[in-house]
Design an enzyme around this catalytic site. Sequence first.
Site, PDB file in Angstrom:
ATOM      1  N   CYS A   1      87.116 -18.572  36.423  1.00  0.00           N
ATOM      2  CA  CYS A   1      86.049 -17.842  35.107  1.00  0.00           C
ATOM      3  C   CYS A   1      84.560 -18.475  35.221  1.00  0.00           C
ATOM      4  O   CYS A   1      83.908 -18.297  35.486  1.00  0.00           O
ATOM      5  CB  CYS A   1      86.396 -16.984  34.431  1.00  0.00           C
TER       6      CYS A   1
ATOM      7  N   CYS B   1      83.264 -16.248  38.141  1.00  0.00           N
ATOM      8  CA  CYS B   1      82.350 -15.269  37.331  1.00  0.00           C
ATOM      9  C   CYS B   1      80.342 -15.938  37.439  1.00  0.00           C
ATOM     10  O   CYS B   1      79.476 -15.265  37.586  1.00  0.00           O
ATOM     11  CB  CYS B   1      82.632 -14.827  36.297  1.00  0.00           C
TER      12      CYS B   1
ATOM     13  N   LYS C   1      78.476 -17.773  39.496  1.00  0.00           N
ATOM     14  CA  LYS C   1      78.356 -17.134  40.190  1.00  0.00           C
ATOM     15  C   LYS C   1      77.395 -15.960  40.186  1.00  0.00           C
ATOM     16  O   LYS C   1      76.263 -15.942  40.695  1.00  0.00           O
ATOM     17  CB  LYS C   1      79.694 -16.157  40.687  1.00  0.00           C
TER      18      LYS C   1
ATOM     19  N   TYR D   1      85.599 -10.072  48.603  1.00  0.00           N
ATOM     20  CA  TYR D   1      84.509 -10.069  47.274  1.00  0.00           C
ATOM     21  C   TYR D   1      83.377 -11.292  47.373  1.00  0.00           C
ATOM     22  O   TYR D   1      82.754 -11.255  47.149  1.00  0.00           O
ATOM     23  CB  TYR D   1      84.847 -10.661  46.136  1.00  0.00           C
TER      24      TYR D   1
ATOM     25  N   GLU E   1      79.381 -11.716  48.373  1.00  0.00           N
ATOM     26  CA  GLU E   1      78.624 -11.809  46.732  1.00  0.00           C
ATOM     27  C   GLU E   1      77.738 -13.196  47.716  1.00  0.00           C
ATOM     28  O   GLU E   1      76.817 -13.049  47.154  1.00  0.00           O
ATOM     29  CB  GLU E   1      79.599 -12.530  45.508  1.00  0.00           C
TER      30      GLU E   1
ATOM     31  N   HIS F   1      66.793  11.346  31.854  1.00  0.00           N
ATOM     32  CA  HIS F   1      65.991  11.453  33.092  1.00  0.00           C
ATOM     33  C   HIS F   1      64.490  10.372  33.499  1.00  0.00           C
ATOM     34  O   HIS F   1      64.145  10.245  32.011  1.00  0.00           O
ATOM     35  CB  HIS F   1      65.244  12.855  33.989  1.00  0.00           C
TER      36      HIS F   1
ATOM     37  N   GLU G   1      71.352   9.249  36.423  1.00  0.00           N
ATOM     38  CA  GLU G   1      71.918  10.168  36.169  1.00  0.00           C
ATOM     39  C   GLU G   1      72.165  11.587  37.673  1.00  0.00           C
ATOM     40  O   GLU G   1      72.943  12.966  36.580  1.00  0.00           O
ATOM     41  CB  GLU G   1      70.074  11.552  36.071  1.00  0.00           C
TER      42      GLU G   1
END
Length: 453
Positions: free
Chosen positions: A42, A47, A50, A179, A183, A436, A441
């Site tokens: 990682c 991760c 990346k 993935y 990516e 908003h 939303e």
Amino acid sequence: MSFDYDLFVIGGGSGGVRAARVAAAGGAKVGLAEESRLGGTCVIRGCVPKKLMVFASSYRETMNEALDYGWTVHAGNFDWTKFAVRLNAELDRLENVYQGLLSNSGVETFASRATLVDAHTIKLEADGTTKSAKHILIATGGRPVRPDAQYDASLGMVSDDIFNLPELPRKMLIVGGGYIACEFAGVMNGLGVDVTQFYRGAQILRGFDDEARGLVADQMCANGVDIHCGTDVLDMQERDGGIWVKASNGSEGVFDKVLFATGRTPNTDGLGLENTGVQLGRRGEIIVDDYSQTGQPSIYAIGDVTNRVNLTPVAIREGMAFVETVFNGNPTKVDHELIPSAVFTQPEMGTIGLSEEEARDQEPIHVYATSFKPMQQSFIGREARVMMKLVVSQKTDVVLGCHIVAPAAGEMIQLAGVAIKMGATKAQFDQVCAVHPTMSEELVTMKTPTRSA
Ligand code: NDP
């Protein structure tokens, strides 16, 4: 019987480090061996670097948007070398942080490969010494694999290599549709590389919600990634100063680099597991029970080496549950249900729970889905769309799945995940006032089902 350590951890990635330092902080005598760099996949080759590359790659489009918003932008080309120097400095810093965390909690670390001699003995390969431990935790993670092919797949690189490229390729082929493939297709395309992607199946990101992955694929193509589904590599040779590739769709091309993002395998080879009662599964993963205990009672395993849910936060939770079970006398199972996750494509995909297809096979459902041009991009005439989707049980009104394709979808799904993990119903989503104007939303304002099944 006395041992050198209460716990010896093999592997200094996110899961192993967390288990080691929490056990040590609680008073256990802990040793940890790591053959490469502390931080593991990682932090060092996954991760973290990346995500930094995802950030780097997003500025080109941000600058284009800024121009259309009225800014004068003086942007040059992307300087890979400058970025790589900063990236490596950051990884060094993080590795030091990991070392500090371990030392400060009293964990003794060994820069060595470790193998198992028996159920309580570890051999440090660097100097040949052995250490005994009451409990052993295997947290050796996984590694990327190239396809087992007729051609010379070693001509292509794997994800570990991408962070050490001396320069950016001009033209690149990425093989795979998971993935990592998707990516890096987005990252490299954003950095200005001409990217072609081959995926052997009908649509990239197999296993995710069909509508969500369809939208990600459309946007990736619109951004310039040349995706070929139903396509695989037939042959590959060094030729014309690059890598010549013949594809199953009949096309041929020469690429500066080929990246195989064709899956990962658990790191169990040569660990000495045959000297213990630890069992391996079909994919070479260590078989454990709900408490991460192997068939050998003194040996536990966590993280990608067990091939359960291969995500960093899951490995960390498995490490914490292991310490709670073994050192705090509180048997704790890791909950592998309803885990939110994000794919850092451009746009991102955030997801939790069942896809529409999985839910439909399980029970009658209502689907609430909307896809629209977000305000920020639609203002400057961009065609990019986002998607918000809730999959709801007809019987209980419980939200079974949530799928978001949008910039920052990873941030959104973390919060939607809290409600869904708590078992929120669609009615409860609707009780929440909208924020908003935002994209998310829509998650609390979709009144009528888009379809029911
Ligand atoms: P995946 O298993 O997700 O994807 C592998 C891809 O390669 C699939 O598209 C697969 O096709 C294809 N493939 C496999 N073998 C071959 C072959 N012989 N020839 C051609 N194509 C092949 O693996 P990744 O390496 O992308 O990721 C590994 C894991 O790492 C993920 O499952 C995830 O758990 C984790 N991860 C998580 C990230 C995140 O949370 N953002 C980021 C990166 C990794 P097919 O679909 O047909 O099997």
